[in-house]
Design an enzyme around this catalytic site. Structure first.
Site, PDB file in Angstrom:
ATOM      1  N   HIS A 196      18.708  -1.874  33.476  1.00 27.21           N
ATOM      2  CA  HIS A 196      17.916  -1.082  32.604  1.00 27.21           C
ATOM      3  C   HIS A 196      16.542  -1.619  32.679  1.00 27.21           C
ATOM      4  O   HIS A 196      16.142  -2.654  32.985  1.00 27.21           O
ATOM      5  CB  HIS A 196      18.633  -1.535  31.148  1.00 27.21           C
ATOM      6  N   CYS A 248      22.093  -9.061  32.736  1.00 27.43           N
ATOM      7  CA  CYS A 248      21.659  -7.772  32.898  1.00 27.43           C
ATOM      8  C   CYS A 248      20.742  -7.553  34.243  1.00 27.43           C
ATOM      9  O   CYS A 248      20.241  -8.660  34.543  1.00 27.43           O
ATOM     10  CB  CYS A 248      21.050  -6.634  31.964  1.00 27.43           C
TER      11      CYS A 248
END
Length: 420
Positions: free
Chosen positions: A332, A349
């Site tokens: 992301h 992430c």
């Protein structure tokens, strides 16, 4: 060759002699005609199982047509369903000399079935047999149905995309259910179903799908015995396209991400992975798949059990996010991360710049492989779509049939029918 008419007798022969000659001539003619006649050929005899008049036949009983003294030329199976619909789609397979035909799939529960079979003898003379019977109806609360399929029909997906079927009831007879679910591809591949719990079946090939091809899935589940007294009640078919091959590799140590398309590098990005200060903040190593695509997506570590009053709590909204596991891992955008390409500072992430994450979002398909290396936390096969964590041999051996399925050939390993 004996003439049909006697010659005139020679002079001096008496009437008795003439009579003898005529009688001999006539007798010889009859014997010659009988000798030239071919013996008659018996008609083909056709038998059908289940027999005519049967009631509440198990839906998973095979329909068998056999022919004695002949070859089967046609079999039609018509099923009148309780909803008033008619199903005439049943297919079957012949033995080598076409003296036997066996249905490929099971019958609808609670249906009236008419089987019409034709066979021919060596003279081409036809014989027909008809069997009419009914199948056992399903019982309320014991009807196996498909709850969801993680694929949109006619969608285009990545080369790592599995076929995921979730059922509404537990399946005990996994081998029969596997045998009822046929996957057909334009390009050859070997694959198999694996089970994750009793309600989820996943089909995966030994290697990634070959790109740029059509795949069809026929779930012939009506009449399959999921467990004792529990019948599948629906068939479902759908297809999808496998698109280009896009494989992403991410090196945790180098903080670097590379995207290859059809074997050629098309993009490289600086990234930042989990800081590994805790195990839950360590990015998992292994083959992930892109599972879902989101914009303006809320990211928070409360999904990892962190209370909003805790000092480490955070909540941000990111422009682009692509899920790659069920343990909170996404690729992301985090444009304000100053350590992209320099250090791992995320909570697990893969952080990217806004421009890079937008490109990746727009250029990715569901089921694209994402290979991450360098961390000491291994992706579990049960985490999200971590199915490629099993080797090809492990995947095949974990199927209920224990056999690989050639998706370029018709049929499946095993049989969906009840063992007689």
């Amino acid at each position: 060759m004996t003439s049909r008419f006697p010659r005139r007798p020679a002079a001096g022969l008496g009437a008795a002699a003439v009579a003898v000659l005529m009688a001999t001539s006539a007798c010889s003619t009859d014997e010659g005609d009988l000798a030239n006649e071919e013996p008659s050929v018996d008609a083909a005899e056709v038998a059908i199982t289940p027999e005519d008049g049967g009631a509440e036949i198990r839906p998973d009983s095979p329909v068998v047509v056999s022919a004695d003294k002949g070859e089967i030329t046609d079999v039609q199976v018509e099923q009148q369903l309780s909803e008033g619909e008619t199903d005439e789609s049943m297919t079957g397979s012949f033995n080598d000399d076409k003296s036997e035909w066996v249905s490929d799939w099971t019958l609808h529960p609670g249906s009236d079935v008419t089987v019409t079979a034709v066979a021919e003898n060596s003279e081409g003379e036809s014989s027909e047999a008809i069997s009419e019977f009914s199948t056992e109806p399903p019982v309320e609360g014991q009807r196996l149905e498909i709850e969801s399929i993680k694929l949109e029909p006619d969608s285009t997906v990545g080369v790592g995309m599995p076929i995921i079927v979730d059922f509404d009831m537990p399946v005990e007879n996994k081998a029969q259910v596997e045998a009822a679910m046929e996957v057909s591809s334009e390009k050859p591949a070997m694959g198999a179903w694996n089970w994750f719990g009793d309600k989820r079946a996943v089909f995966r090939t030994e290697e990634y799908w070959e790109p740029d091809q059509k795949v069809d899935v026929d779930l012939n589940l009506a009449g399959v015995a999921a467990s004792e007294g529990v019948w599948g009640i629906e068939n479902r078919s759908f297809g999808f396209e496998v698109g280009r091959s896009q494989i992403t590799t991410i090196d945790e140590n180098e903080h670097h991400m590379t995207v290859e398309r059809d074997g050629e590098t098309v993009k490289e990005f600086p990234v930042s992975l989990g800081d590994a200060s805790q195990r839950k903040y360590t990015t998992t190593t292994g083959t992930h798949l892109t599972m879902g695509f989101h914009t303006d997506y809320r990211m928070s570590n409360d999904t990892l059990g962190v209370d909003e009053d805790a000092p480490e709590y955070y909540e941000v909204f990111v422009d682009y996010a692509i899920r790659i596991s069920n343990s909170g891992e996404f690729l992301h955008e985090l444009n304000d991360n100053p350590m992209l390409g320099e250090a791992n500072t995320s909570h697990g992430c893969v952080n990217m710049s806004r421009a890079d994450s937008r490109w990746y979002y727009e250029e990715s398909l569901l089921g694209d492989p994402v290979d991450i290396t360098g961390t000491d936390r291994e992706l579990e096969v049960t985490n999200g779509w971590g199915f490629w964590q099993r080797s090809a041999d492990e995947w095949i051996s974990n199927s209920a049939t224990g056999e690989a399925d050639d998706t370029s050939e018709p049929g499946t390993p095993g049989s969906p029918h009840h063992e007689q």
